[in-house]
Design a protein around this motif. Structure first.
Motif, mmCIF file in Angstrom:
data_model
loop_
_atom_site.group_PDB
_atom_site.id
_atom_site.type_symbol
_atom_site.label_atom_id
_atom_site.label_comp_id
_atom_site.label_asym_id
_atom_site.label_seq_id
_atom_site.Cartn_x
_atom_site.Cartn_y
_atom_site.Cartn_z
ATOM 1 N N LEU A 1 -23.952 8.843 17.883
ATOM 2 C CA LEU A 1 -22.935 9.668 18.536
ATOM 3 C C LEU A 1 -23.485 11.018 19.003
ATOM 4 N N ALA A 2 -24.459 11.538 18.304
ATOM 5 C CA ALA A 2 -24.910 12.918 18.517
ATOM 6 C C ALA A 2 -25.284 13.225 19.959
ATOM 7 N N ALA A 3 -26.121 12.415 20.573
ATOM 8 C CA ALA A 3 -26.564 12.689 21.939
ATOM 9 C C ALA A 3 -25.392 12.665 22.918
ATOM 10 N N PHE A 4 -24.457 11.749 22.710
ATOM 11 C CA PHE A 4 -23.306 11.652 23.605
ATOM 12 C C PHE A 4 -22.372 12.852 23.426
ATOM 13 N N ILE A 5 -22.205 13.300 22.202
ATOM 14 C CA ILE A 5 -21.363 14.478 21.950
ATOM 15 C C ILE A 5 -21.974 15.702 22.635
ATOM 16 N N GLU A 6 -23.280 15.858 22.515
ATOM 17 C CA GLU A 6 -23.959 16.989 23.142
ATOM 18 C C GLU A 6 -23.799 16.938 24.665
ATOM 19 N N ALA B 1 -20.448 10.512 29.439
ATOM 20 C CA ALA B 1 -20.736 10.636 28.010
ATOM 21 C C ALA B 1 -19.456 10.918 27.229
ATOM 22 N N ALA B 2 -18.577 11.748 27.778
ATOM 23 C CA ALA B 2 -17.298 12.043 27.114
ATOM 24 C C ALA B 2 -16.464 10.781 26.964
ATOM 25 N N ASN B 3 -16.446 9.963 28.005
ATOM 26 C CA ASN B 3 -15.704 8.697 27.942
ATOM 27 C C ASN B 3 -16.275 7.769 26.877
ATOM 28 N N GLU B 4 -17.601 7.740 26.783
ATOM 29 C CA GLU B 4 -18.237 6.869 25.789
ATOM 30 C C GLU B 4 -17.990 7.374 24.379
ATOM 31 N N VAL B 5 -18.018 8.689 24.174
ATOM 32 C CA VAL B 5 -17.705 9.245 22.850
ATOM 33 C C VAL B 5 -16.288 8.844 22.461
ATOM 34 N N GLU B 6 -15.364 8.979 23.375
ATOM 35 C CA GLU B 6 -13.975 8.604 23.098
ATOM 36 C C GLU B 6 -13.869 7.126 22.728
ATOM 37 N N HIS B 7 -14.563 6.277 23.474
ATOM 38 C CA HIS B 7 -14.558 4.838 23.192
ATOM 39 C C HIS B 7 -15.166 4.539 21.819
ATOM 40 N N ARG B 8 -16.305 5.128 21.546
ATOM 41 C CA ARG B 8 -16.979 4.862 20.271
ATOM 42 C C ARG B 8 -16.156 5.343 19.083
ATOM 43 N N ALA C 1 -21.473 15.350 26.360
ATOM 44 C CA ALA C 1 -20.058 15.541 26.691
ATOM 45 C C ALA C 1 -19.702 17.020 26.681
ATOM 46 N N ALA C 2 -20.218 17.739 25.690
ATOM 47 C CA ALA C 2 -19.943 19.177 25.589
ATOM 48 C C ALA C 2 -20.515 19.941 26.776
ATOM 49 N N ALA C 3 -21.550 19.384 27.393
ATOM 50 C CA ALA C 3 -22.173 20.028 28.552
ATOM 51 C C ALA C 3 -21.479 19.624 29.861
ATOM 52 N N GLY C 4 -20.415 18.815 29.758
ATOM 53 C CA GLY C 4 -19.651 18.468 30.949
ATOM 54 C C GLY C 4 -19.900 17.088 31.522
ATOM 55 N N ASP C 5 -20.690 16.257 30.856
ATOM 56 C CA ASP C 5 -20.970 14.903 31.338
ATOM 57 C C ASP C 5 -19.770 14.005 31.039
ATOM 58 N N GLN C 6 -19.008 13.659 32.065
ATOM 59 C CA GLN C 6 -17.774 12.894 31.876
ATOM 60 C C GLN C 6 -18.035 11.473 31.381
#
Length: 100
Positions: free
Chosen positions: A63-68, A77-84, A70-75
């Motif tokens: 999760l860590a890389a996707f959270i980072e 990655a944000a969608n994948e964090v939400e899914h995971r 997502a926090a930087a604005g990568d939509q």
């Protein structure tokens, strides 16, 4: 040319290295591929008493890389964090995860 992947170099139990192959089921690695790897390696980590903890650890680790991102604005990655996180909350250990 020699190519080496030193991304997660460490000293420790082989179980921590072997889980990566089996955790690949989340990303679409087939059962046949995992069985072939296990056969070639000569030891089945899934038969180890502590195995059930390893996929859960790997789930959190990835999760860590996707959270980072997502926090930087990568939509994506944000969608994948939400899914995971939704699959983790649901206890869905067979859910397919995606690269983003």
């Amino acid at each position: 040319m020699i190519l080496g992947d030193w991304d997660e170099v460490a000293t420790g139990p082989r179980e921590l290295d072997l889980i990566n192959t089996h955790h690949g089921a989340r990303m679409g690695r087939s059962e046949a591929e995992r069985v072939a790897f296990t056969t070639a390696y000569g030891w089945d980590v899934t038969a180890w008493d502590g195995y059930s903890t390893l996929p859960a650890m790997r789930d959190v680790h990835t999760l860590a890389a996707f959270i980072e991102r997502a926090a930087a604005g990568d939509q994506a990655a944000a969608n994948e964090v939400e899914h995971r996180i939704a699959t983790l909350r649901a206890g869905d250990t067979d859910a397919r995860w995606h690269s983003a």
